[in-house]
Design a protein around this motif. Structure first.
Motif, short mmCIF file in Angstrom:
data_model
loop_
_atom_site.label_atom_id
_atom_site.label_comp_id
_atom_site.label_asym_id
_atom_site.label_seq_id
_atom_site.Cartn_x
_atom_site.Cartn_y
_atom_site.Cartn_z
N ASP A 150 0.79 -0.93 0.19
CA ASP A 150 -0.49 0.17 0.03
C ASP A 150 0.89 1.01 0.09
N VAL A 197 -5.44 -9.92 -4.16
CA VAL A 197 -7.00 -9.32 -3.51
C VAL A 197 -6.85 -7.14 -3.80
N ASP A 218 -7.73 -3.10 -4.09
CA ASP A 218 -8.32 -1.77 -3.77
C ASP A 218 -7.99 -1.35 -5.17
N GLY A 275 -13.13 0.17 -6.96
CA GLY A 275 -13.59 -1.11 -6.06
C GLY A 275 -12.72 -2.03 -6.14
N VAL A 276 -13.23 -3.53 -6.32
CA VAL A 276 -12.45 -4.32 -5.16
C VAL A 276 -12.55 -5.33 -5.93
N ARG A 298 -17.81 0.04 -5.63
CA ARG A 298 -17.49 0.74 -4.73
C ARG A 298 -18.75 1.41 -4.22
N ILE A 305 -19.17 -4.51 -1.45
CA ILE A 305 -18.30 -4.93 -0.96
C ILE A 305 -18.38 -5.75 0.05
N ILE A 329 -13.56 -8.09 3.40
CA ILE A 329 -13.08 -7.05 2.66
C ILE A 329 -12.60 -6.02 3.17
N ALA A 330 -14.18 -5.23 3.59
CA ALA A 330 -14.24 -3.97 3.82
C ALA A 330 -13.59 -3.52 4.97
N ASN A 353 -5.19 1.81 -3.39
CA ASN A 353 -5.01 1.48 -2.45
C ASN A 353 -4.57 0.81 -1.70
N TYR A 354 -4.61 -0.74 -2.63
CA TYR A 354 -3.35 -1.48 -2.15
C TYR A 354 -3.95 -2.56 -3.06
#
Length: 326
Positions: free
Chosen positions: A33, A107, A109, A196-197, A214, A218, A222-223, A304-305
């Motif tokens: 991240d 995963v 984001d 989104g993811v 988003r 989600i 995960i969230a 984001n990551y």
């Protein structure tokens, strides 16, 4: 989207610790991240293998030109949008994870991906060292003004799913794919809902791709940012590659995680002329990209990551590989 006025230079930052508890199907192995992304990813600055009109930058070049850094508490990967008629291609960024993976749950984001624009070819994918024999998994990919992603696998001979032969020949090597009908998966539609993811569950029996926009869809695990995830609670994947037609373990090996934005090339360049909007803008994709730098101001990633989770069996397999290679 509000950017910081100055993108900080790459440097040593705090590492993210991995949790050790294992209560669900997958436990956190690696997290990348805004605290450590450029420690875990390396810059690819060789000529584009897909023959794009692009010059991928080294870490120093990308940082000096503010094409890579941090913005809005996320990882920023951009494209030069100020230089007219650049020689040899437009400056851009391609990064690969330093670590390689042989299964697990990946995963990502993402807050923003390159906007729909004539000439662009952005992608988020994984790939092995000997293409196509070690496999490729395309998660986010589209060209020019495309409105939804296509989930595609590429392999050597002998791997077939219901989506087709993953070694299917043709211009650009077709592979086997499943087009998403959801415009929130790519470019403008994705950015309009704040991103989104994406998640890829890669096992010996299936490669499943999930997408969660988003706008309230989600999954809670995960969230919540937990160290344990359970894909079985997420509902059906957006695409599932499974069945007896492919030995996944032998066709998908030692993958790096990749983000890039190329221009024109084998796919976007070919489709540029066929697109009625893009084809009317210039005689060729390269001509348009060279002459219109401002068109690519929105051709950037905000990540984001990226997290990689593993289960107990995969941990044992990885430990065995390390022993055998020692």
């Amino acid at each position: 989207m509000t950017f910081s006025k100055t993108l900080p230079r790459l440097g040593a930052l705090l590492a993210v610790g991995a949790a050790t508890a294992a209560r669900a199907a997958y436990t956190l192995q690696d997290a990348y991240d805004q605290t450590n992304f450029f420690q875990g990813f390396e810059f690819f600055d060789a000529p584009d293998p897909t023959n794009g009109f692009v010059k991928y930058q080294s870490a120093r070049g990308a940082n000096d030109a503010s094409l890579a850094g941090y913005a809005s508490d996320a990882v920023f990967l951009g494209v030069d949008y100020t230089t007219a008629n650049p020689q040899g291609g437009r400056n851009s960024v391609r990064v690969h994870s330093k670590k390689t993976y042989n299964g697990g749950l990946i995963v990502a984001d993402i807050a923003h991906q390159p906007a729909a624009q004539c000439g662009t070819w952005p992608a988020f994918w994984t790939v092995g060292p000997n293409w196509p024999f070690d496999g490729e998994i395309d998660i986010i990919e589209g060209v020019n003004l495309a409105t939804n992603t296509t989930y595609t696998l590429h392999t050597g001979p002998g791997c077939t799913f219901t989506q087709g032969d993953c070694n299917a020949p043709g211009t650009g090597h077709i592979g086997c794919g499943a087009a998403s009908g959801d415009t929130r998966t790519l470019a403008d539609g994705f950015n309009a809902v704040g991103g989104g993811v994406y998640a890829v569950e890669w096992t010996a029996s299936a490669i499943n791709v999930f997408f969660f926009p988003r706008d309230g869809e989600i999954p809670a695990d995960i969230a919540g940012g937990g160290a344990d995830l359970d894909p079985s609670s997420w509902g059906p994947p957006a695409a599932s590659f499974a069945g007896d037609g492919c030995d996944i373990a032998s066709h998908f090996r030692d993958h790096q995680i990749v983000f890039d934005t190329t221009m024109c090339g084998d796919w976007a360049g070919r489709e540029f002329a066929a697109d009625p909007v893009c084809g009317a803008k210039a005689a060729s994709c390269e001509e348009y990209v060279a002459a219109n730098p401002a068109a690519f101001a929105q051709s950037y990633w905000l990540i984001n990551y990226v997290k990689v989770f593993t289960d107990g069996q995969q941990q044992k397999q990885q430990q065995q590989r390390k022993r055998f290679s020692a």
